[in-house]
Design a protein around this motif. Structure first.
Motif, PDB file in Angstrom:
ATOM      1  N   ALA A 161       0.813  -1.214   0.000  1.00  0.00           N
ATOM      2  CA  ALA A 161       0.000   0.000   0.000  1.00  0.00           C
ATOM      3  C   ALA A 161       0.845   1.261   0.000  1.00  0.00           C
ATOM      4  CB  ALA A 161      -0.940  -0.009   1.203  1.00  0.00           C
ATOM      5  N   SER A 162       1.871   1.298   0.837  1.00  0.00           N
ATOM      6  CA  SER A 162       2.714   2.495   0.931  1.00  0.00           C
ATOM      7  C   SER A 162       3.430   2.774  -0.383  1.00  0.00           C
ATOM      8  CB  SER A 162       3.737   2.326   2.057  1.00  0.00           C
ATOM      9  OG  SER A 162       3.086   2.130   3.296  1.00  0.00           O
ATOM     10  N   ILE A 163       3.886   1.702  -1.046  1.00  0.00           N
ATOM     11  CA  ILE A 163       4.582   1.883  -2.330  1.00  0.00           C
ATOM     12  C   ILE A 163       3.620   2.401  -3.385  1.00  0.00           C
ATOM     13  CG2 ILE A 163       5.956   0.727  -4.100  1.00  0.00           C
ATOM     14  CD1 ILE A 163       6.658  -1.393  -2.010  1.00  0.00           C
ATOM     15  N   GLY A 168       2.459   5.420  -7.366  1.00  0.00           N
ATOM     16  CA  GLY A 168       1.433   5.144  -8.361  1.00  0.00           C
ATOM     17  C   GLY A 168       1.593   3.735  -8.912  1.00  0.00           C
ATOM     18  N   CYS A 169       0.573   3.273  -9.608  1.00  0.00           N
ATOM     19  CA  CYS A 169       0.564   1.880 -10.062  1.00  0.00           C
ATOM     20  C   CYS A 169       1.637   1.583 -11.094  1.00  0.00           C
ATOM     21  CB  CYS A 169      -0.815   1.539 -10.635  1.00  0.00           C
ATOM     22  SG  CYS A 169      -2.142   1.506  -9.403  1.00  0.00           S
ATOM     23  N   ARG A 170       1.815   2.475 -12.056  1.00  0.00           N
ATOM     24  CA  ARG A 170       2.700   2.167 -13.186  1.00  0.00           C
ATOM     25  C   ARG A 170       4.143   1.983 -12.732  1.00  0.00           C
ATOM     26  NH1 ARG A 170       5.250   4.907 -17.747  1.00  0.00           N
ATOM     27  NH2 ARG A 170       4.988   6.901 -16.702  1.00  0.00           N
ATOM     28  N   ARG A 171       4.648   2.890 -11.942  1.00  0.00           N
ATOM     29  CA  ARG A 171       6.029   2.787 -11.468  1.00  0.00           C
ATOM     30  C   ARG A 171       6.183   1.638 -10.467  1.00  0.00           C
ATOM     31  NH1 ARG A 171       8.502   4.689 -15.553  1.00  0.00           N
ATOM     32  NH2 ARG A 171       8.252   6.926 -15.907  1.00  0.00           N
ATOM     33  N   THR A 172       5.134   1.366  -9.692  1.00  0.00           N
ATOM     34  CA  THR A 172       5.202   0.242  -8.763  1.00  0.00           C
ATOM     35  C   THR A 172       5.326  -1.072  -9.519  1.00  0.00           C
ATOM     36  OG1 THR A 172       3.870   1.465  -7.148  1.00  0.00           O
ATOM     37  CG2 THR A 172       4.057  -0.912  -6.841  1.00  0.00           C
ATOM     38  N   GLY A 208       3.574 -10.846  -4.067  1.00  0.00           N
ATOM     39  CA  GLY A 208       2.733 -10.302  -3.008  1.00  0.00           C
ATOM     40  C   GLY A 208       2.283  -8.884  -3.303  1.00  0.00           C
ATOM     41  N   VAL A 209       3.185  -8.058  -3.818  1.00  0.00           N
ATOM     42  CA  VAL A 209       2.807  -6.688  -4.188  1.00  0.00           C
ATOM     43  C   VAL A 209       1.869  -6.712  -5.389  1.00  0.00           C
ATOM     44  CG1 VAL A 209       3.637  -4.430  -4.946  1.00  0.00           C
ATOM     45  CG2 VAL A 209       4.973  -5.756  -3.295  1.00  0.00           C
ATOM     46  N   ASN A 210       2.174  -7.547  -6.367  1.00  0.00           N
ATOM     47  CA  ASN A 210       1.385  -7.545  -7.600  1.00  0.00           C
ATOM     48  C   ASN A 210      -0.032  -8.062  -7.407  1.00  0.00           C
ATOM     49  OD1 ASN A 210       3.190  -6.357  -9.331  1.00  0.00           O
ATOM     50  ND2 ASN A 210       4.123  -8.258  -9.996  1.00  0.00           N
ATOM     51  N   THR A 211      -0.238  -9.008  -6.490  1.00  0.00           N
ATOM     52  CA  THR A 211      -1.605  -9.483  -6.259  1.00  0.00           C
ATOM     53  C   THR A 211      -2.497  -8.380  -5.701  1.00  0.00           C
ATOM     54  OG1 THR A 211      -0.875 -10.364  -4.109  1.00  0.00           O
ATOM     55  CG2 THR A 211      -1.036 -11.922  -5.944  1.00  0.00           C
ATOM     56  N   VAL A 212      -1.901  -7.436  -4.983  1.00  0.00           N
ATOM     57  CA  VAL A 212      -2.632  -6.261  -4.505  1.00  0.00           C
ATOM     58  C   VAL A 212      -2.764  -5.223  -5.609  1.00  0.00           C
ATOM     59  CG1 VAL A 212      -2.565  -4.316  -2.887  1.00  0.00           C
ATOM     60  CG2 VAL A 212      -1.901  -6.607  -2.124  1.00  0.00           C
ATOM     61  N   LEU A 213      -1.702  -5.048  -6.354  1.00  0.00           N
ATOM     62  CA  LEU A 213      -1.602  -3.959  -7.322  1.00  0.00           C
ATOM     63  C   LEU A 213      -2.501  -4.152  -8.537  1.00  0.00           C
ATOM     64  CD1 LEU A 213      -0.153  -1.403  -8.360  1.00  0.00           C
ATOM     65  CD2 LEU A 213       1.719  -2.884  -9.133  1.00  0.00           C
ATOM     66  N   THR A 468      -8.192   4.736   1.024  1.00  0.00           N
ATOM     67  CA  THR A 468      -7.647   3.552   1.714  1.00  0.00           C
ATOM     68  C   THR A 468      -7.645   2.301   0.839  1.00  0.00           C
ATOM     69  OG1 THR A 468      -9.824   3.009   2.645  1.00  0.00           O
ATOM     70  CG2 THR A 468      -8.370   4.422   3.963  1.00  0.00           C
ATOM     71  N   ARG A 469      -7.850   2.446  -0.466  1.00  0.00           N
ATOM     72  CA  ARG A 469      -7.963   1.265  -1.329  1.00  0.00           C
ATOM     73  C   ARG A 469      -6.718   0.386  -1.242  1.00  0.00           C
ATOM     74  NH1 ARG A 469      -9.909   3.644  -5.742  1.00  0.00           N
ATOM     75  NH2 ARG A 469     -12.025   3.239  -4.969  1.00  0.00           N
ATOM     76  N   GLY A 470      -5.560   0.983  -1.308  1.00  0.00           N
ATOM     77  CA  GLY A 470      -4.322   0.212  -1.250  1.00  0.00           C
ATOM     78  C   GLY A 470      -4.146  -0.505   0.075  1.00  0.00           C
ATOM     79  N   LYS A 471      -4.476   0.158   1.155  1.00  0.00           N
ATOM     80  CA  LYS A 471      -4.291  -0.436   2.480  1.00  0.00           C
ATOM     81  C   LYS A 471      -5.309  -1.534   2.751  1.00  0.00           C
ATOM     82  CE  LYS A 471      -1.774   3.367   4.559  1.00  0.00           C
ATOM     83  NZ  LYS A 471      -1.415   3.972   3.275  1.00  0.00           N
ATOM     84  N   VAL A 472      -6.552  -1.336   2.329  1.00  0.00           N
ATOM     85  CA  VAL A 472      -7.554  -2.389   2.487  1.00  0.00           C
ATOM     86  C   VAL A 472      -7.142  -3.632   1.698  1.00  0.00           C
ATOM     87  CG1 VAL A 472      -9.926  -3.066   1.942  1.00  0.00           C
ATOM     88  CG2 VAL A 472      -9.487  -0.855   3.013  1.00  0.00           C
TER      89      VAL A 472
END
Length: 547
Positions: A161-163, A168-172, A208-213, A468-472
């Motif tokens: 979420a913090s990243i 933003g999504c593209r750079r992440t 793990g990051v990508n499943t959220v992203l 809070t979308r990223g954190k949820v």
């Protein structure tokens, strides 16, 4: 597979007032009375479900399926928001259709392809890896090679979420693909157990990051009308990744060193993802949140059409606060974010404890009973069934809706598990029992692919607020990985202690509980923009309008 709230349901109503309607409180009250007389406003009754100190509200009455409507919001006294809708007989959405968004969604779904590929890549070759690196026969170390992937995924989800909020999504996407590439290459050239473990951990971190992203990105760039269909491409990508790894893994049965080639192959989609994201757009909602409104307008014009620009920007600004970029985790303890977080976590708990990973693990043994001795062939059959279901849900999700598919999916999974348990428990002809077990297993996988798999990851970002979308999502997927690990850890022990039938019957019971949960606490979001959903969920918008 990851690759699952109340007060959101719009009721069928009459003509929609414009947002420039009555402004004084007296005018609003007269206006609301007139709407009540024509049946245009639905007053909702709810009952609370308590989780500790949290309260989740659910619709007491379920309404028939609605066609997509353009909605306005009427603020009245007592800080209540009522949805007022217009049924124009057509689905609202982008004037240019789904095609402009599709290339961006397709590139993002390459992450899901990698996820599926890494799920399947160790299925057969783990024996060859153990033999070559000197830990053959040590089931603990073999299990560690597989499960350390989950540890990395948990950490990635927790930090995602913090990243995402910052970059933003593209750079992440581009940043977190680096550990995916490095992890695959380190594993491919590994000459010790520790190198394989390190490589698998890095891969898990990126996954793990990508499943959220990925669900967040697709939900924020897809037109409202096609958000469900485009969002379900995640599951298609995961299935295609699994099938690809199984196809490419067939030579490993004869070539003990083929596993290195398989892992080298895993780095190629990572390079494609990094390169493709260079040409993809960023989320217009994130661009607006960080003050890059002109760029957001260009993205909206290109993806959704010029006529959507002003309306979309207006909706974004209505839900964005000045400090949105600096949200913190403690906000998940506050309403309405706590409700969505609890429901998101509950969906993943129910998804995992309905037994999907256990059934997938045990399916190869089930197929061996009827003469399918190759584990790769058995897994391939399961993968194809999953893929067919995922393709079908892409067509159905924006037509039938999220809730209906989720309830039906868990209902089908419950029936499937009870069928297998019955075939094992009651004395029937041996071949008939085997055939019923196969049928039940494939029906379970197919049912999972029709809802419990794709809809769970799709609906959580739809219910979450922009802030809070990223954190949820990060919290929900962290719960997912914990449950995933627990099922994998205890499944075989439970089977050994109680037998297959009681364990599968328990999975069926959890699936039935999940269907009931979805029928009460998941309401329809199809055809509604993320901002409409957020304003309907959050009564604070009424208070903000008074300021």
């Amino acid at each position: 597979m990851p690759p699952p709230v109340a007060a959101l349901l719009y009721h069928p109503v009459g003509p929609v007032p414009t947002r420039t309607g009555p402004t004084s409180q007296q005018d609003r009250n007269h206006f609301l009375i007139s709407l009540r007389e024509t049946g245009a406003v639905h007053f909702r009754t709810r009952f609370p479900l308590r989780f500790g100190h949290l309260t989740v509200s659910a619709e007491k009455k379920q309404f028939p399926e609605l066609r997509t409507r353009k909605s306005g919001f009427v603020k009245v006294a007592d800080s209540e928001i009522f949805s007022v809708e217009k049924d124009d007989g057509e689905n609202s959405g982008s004037e240019v259709g789904w095609l402009p968004s599709f290339p961006h969604v397709l590139v993002a779904s390459m992450s899901n392809f990698l996820f599926g590929y890494h799920i399947g890549v160790m299925n057969g070759p783990i024996v060859s890896v153990a033999r070559e690196l000197g830990f053959e026969g040590n089931t603990i170390l073999e299990g560690l090679v597989v499960s350390i992937f989950i540890a990395g995924a948990f950490l990635g989800s927790a930090c995602s979420a913090s990243i995402i909020d910052k970059l933003g999504c593209r750079r992440t996407f581009q940043l977190v693909t680096i550990p995916l590439i490095l992890g695959a290459l380190i594993s491919a050239q590994a000459h010790s157990l520790y190198e394989v473990l390190w490589g698998r951990f890095l891969v898990g971190l990126g996954i793990g990051v990508n499943t959220v992203l990925v669900p967040i990105y697709i939900s924020e760039v897809a037109p409202t009308k096609y958000r469900g269909s485009l969002g379900s491409i995640c599951q298609v990508g995961t299935c295609f990744g699994i099938i690809s790894s199984l196809f490419l893994g067939l030579p490993s049965e004869n070539d003990p060193h083929w596993w290195r080639t398989l892992l080298y192959f895993a780095s190629i989609p990572g390079f494609v993802l990094v390169f493709g994201m260079q040409f993809a757009v960023d989320s217009p909602r994130w661009l607006c949140k960080v003050g890059r409104k002109d760029e957001a307008k260009i993205v909206i014009q290109n993806l959704w059409g010029e006529s959507e620009v002003e309306r979309a920007i207006s909706d974004f600004e209505a839900v964005i606060k000045d400090d949105d970029v600096n949200s913190n985790w403690l906000e998940l303890l506050e309403e309405p974010h706590s409700r969505v977080a609890v429901i998101g976590a509950s969906l993943f708990v129910l998804q995992q404890f309905s037994g999907i990973n256990g059934v997938l693990y045990f399916s190869s043994l089930t197929f061996q009973d009827v003469g399918i001795s190759s584990s790769a062939s058995a897994s391939l059959l399961v993968g194809i069934t999953n893929f067919i279901g995922s393709m079908l849900v892409s067509y159905l999700v924006d037509k039938q809706g999220r809730q209906k598919l989720l309830v039906g999916s868990y209902g089908g999974m419950a029936v499937s598990m009870f069928l297998v348990a019955t075939a094992i428990t009651f004395p029937v002809e041996e071949q008939l029992g085997h055939n019923l077990s196969i049928l039940g297993t494939l029906l379970y996988i197919f049912s999972f692919a029709l809802g419990a798999g794709p809809i769970t990851g799709l609906i959580i970002p739809e219910l979450s607020s922009n802030r809070t979308r990223g954190k949820v999502m990060g919290f929900s997927f962290s719960v997912h990985w914990i449950c995933n690990f627990l099922v994998g850890l205890f499944f075989l022990d439970l089977v050994e202690k109680f037998g297959v039938a009681p364990v599968y019957a328990t999975f069926g019971g959890v699936s039935l509980l999940a269907a009931i949960f979805a029928s009460y606490f998941i309401v329809e979001t199809k055809g509604r923009s993320l901002e409409e959903i957020e304003m309907s969920l959050n009564p604070n918008f009424a208070a903000r309008d008074d300021e």
